[in-house]
Design an enzyme around this catalytic site. Structure first.
Site, mmCIF file in Angstrom:
data_model
loop_
_atom_site.group_PDB
_atom_site.id
_atom_site.type_symbol
_atom_site.label_atom_id
_atom_site.label_comp_id
_atom_site.label_asym_id
_atom_site.label_seq_id
_atom_site.Cartn_x
_atom_site.Cartn_y
_atom_site.Cartn_z
ATOM 1 C CG LEU A 49 -26.663 -9.597 37.937
ATOM 2 C CD1 LEU A 49 -26.025 -9.147 36.605
ATOM 3 C CD2 LEU A 49 -25.817 -9.045 39.080
ATOM 4 C CG HIS A 65 -7.360 -1.318 47.112
ATOM 5 N ND1 HIS A 65 -7.231 -2.456 46.355
ATOM 6 C CD2 HIS A 65 -6.418 -1.415 48.088
ATOM 7 C CE1 HIS A 65 -6.253 -3.192 46.846
ATOM 8 N NE2 HIS A 65 -5.741 -2.587 47.899
ATOM 9 C CG ASP A 81 -5.052 -9.579 40.908
ATOM 10 O OD1 ASP A 81 -4.810 -8.869 41.914
ATOM 11 O OD2 ASP A 81 -4.251 -10.436 40.474
HETATM 12 C C1 IPE Z 1 -7.235 -12.497 44.703
HETATM 13 O O1 IPE Z 1 -6.213 -11.637 44.359
HETATM 14 C C2 IPE Z 1 -8.126 -11.880 45.753
HETATM 15 C C3 IPE Z 1 -8.941 -10.750 45.322
HETATM 16 C C4 IPE Z 1 -8.976 -10.200 44.137
HETATM 17 C C5 IPE Z 1 -9.812 -10.239 46.345
HETATM 18 P P1 IPE Z 1 -4.793 -11.652 45.086
HETATM 19 O O2 IPE Z 1 -4.019 -10.541 44.488
HETATM 20 O O3 IPE Z 1 -4.966 -11.657 46.554
HETATM 21 O O4 IPE Z 1 -4.218 -13.066 44.633
HETATM 22 P P2 IPE Z 1 -2.728 -13.581 44.493
HETATM 23 O O5 IPE Z 1 -2.057 -13.333 45.805
HETATM 24 O O6 IPE Z 1 -2.090 -12.781 43.396
HETATM 25 O O7 IPE Z 1 -2.837 -15.013 44.113
HETATM 26 C C1 IPE Z 2 -6.934 -6.769 43.932
HETATM 27 O O1 IPE Z 2 -5.836 -5.976 43.619
HETATM 28 C C2 IPE Z 2 -7.746 -6.216 45.051
HETATM 29 C C3 IPE Z 2 -7.707 -6.998 46.304
HETATM 30 C C4 IPE Z 2 -7.021 -8.078 46.536
HETATM 31 C C5 IPE Z 2 -8.520 -6.467 47.380
HETATM 32 P P1 IPE Z 2 -4.450 -6.220 44.315
HETATM 33 O O2 IPE Z 2 -4.397 -5.390 45.554
HETATM 34 O O3 IPE Z 2 -4.200 -7.664 44.523
HETATM 35 O O4 IPE Z 2 -3.455 -5.628 43.231
HETATM 36 P P2 IPE Z 2 -2.069 -6.232 42.775
HETATM 37 O O5 IPE Z 2 -2.304 -7.652 42.400
HETATM 38 O O6 IPE Z 2 -1.145 -6.094 43.954
HETATM 39 O O7 IPE Z 2 -1.667 -5.385 41.626
HETATM 40 MG MG MG Z 3 -3.361 -9.103 43.372
#
Ligand code: IPE
Ligand code: IPE
Ligand code: MG
Length: 237
Positions: free
Chosen positions: A127, A33, A16
């Site tokens: 793994l 990303h 995240d």
């Molecule tokens: C969880 O992160 C999903 C992934 C990392 C793929 P999100 O960014 O979607 O989660 P919330 O919305 O902060 O809970």
């Molecule tokens: C996690 O990073 C990646 C995915 C959910 C695919 P985010 O896109 O949720 O990044 P933030 O949380 O908005 O910074």
């Molecule tokens: Mg996120």
């Protein structure tokens, strides 16, 4: 003398913070990303060296469809490209790739890429990398319950004999170990519907680092934190 480090066999990772990483730099979310893509592979390589046996990586949740069509499109195309470019090196590293998630809504080209990677790496033993794409923990339990109900109706399973082991057989990856360490980057302290069944006794480690800034050194730091925890599983010491 330093204490022996206890290595988690199975690490679940919520990757995240890509969006925030990009925002801090005035870049589009998709650039975050892109910057985060290499990190998972660096961590997998390091984890093999540490003796970790299984990693579950949250790449796209069943809730991530709520994002803008542009971001969803980018993430779909991106998962596909990433699998295509990384699968050979993962294969050489002895990594077994498995897909966990729902086929509904997921792009067909992403599913076939996941299936190809699965097939190519199916015999590897170093793994196991569970790529969680269109994964939702509640969806997984609902899907398992649906299949189990079908088998009860067919007479294959007796309703009165259902226990935890029975239900586990219907999860996306029945052979999966329980998660030992649940790691989330970005500072958010929630599990966001990731592997609720498998993490019921996992140690939660939250790191205040955005995903593109994660490193093998920080993974080791998380393992040290994990190793310092006392796991009881309900027993008394
Ligand atoms: C969880 O992160 C999903 C992934 C990392 C793929 P999100 O960014 O979607 O989660 P919330 O919305 O902060 O809970
Ligand atoms: C996690 O990073 C990646 C995915 C959910 C695919 P985010 O896109 O949720 O990044 P933030 O949380 O908005 O910074
Ligand atoms: Mg996120």
């Amino acid at each position: 003398m330093s204490k022996k480090i206890d290595i988690p066999q199975h690490i679940a990772i919520v990757m995240d913070g890509n969006g925030r990483w990009a925002k801090e730099r005035g870049l589009p979310r998709t650039a975050g990303h892109q910057a985060g893509e290499k990190v998972l592979f660096d961590l997998v390589e390091a984890a093999i060296g540490f003796g970790v046996k299984e990693i579950s990586a949250y790449a796209f949740s069943t809730e991530n469809w709520k994002r803008s069509p542009e971001e969803v499109k980018f993430l779909m195309g991106y998962s596909r490209e990433m699998l295509r470019t990384r699968r050979d090196s993962l294969n050489e590293m002895g990594v077994k790739i498995q897909w966990l998630g729902r086929p509904q809504r997921l792009w067909k080209s992403v599913i076939s890429e996941l299936e190809e990677a699965q097939e190519l790496t199916s015999k590897n033993k170093k793994l196991t990398l569970n790529m969680c794409v269109n994964y939702g923990g509640r969806a997984e339990i609902v899907d398992a319950a649906t299949e189990l109900a079908r088998d009860v109706k067919r007479g294959k399973v007796k309703a009165d004999s259902i226990n935890e082991k029975t239900l586990e057989k219907y999860l996306y990856s029945p052979k999966m170990r329980d998660v030992d360490m649940f790691l989330r980057s970005s500072g958010e302290q929630r599990t966001s519907n990731f592997l609720p069944w498998q993490t019921s006794y996992a140690e939660l480690v939250f790191m205040d680092v955005l995903w593109p800034d994660m490193t093998p050194e920080l993974l080791w730091k998380a393992i040290e934190i994990y190793s310092g925890r006392e796991r009881r599983f309900g027993s008394a010491q």
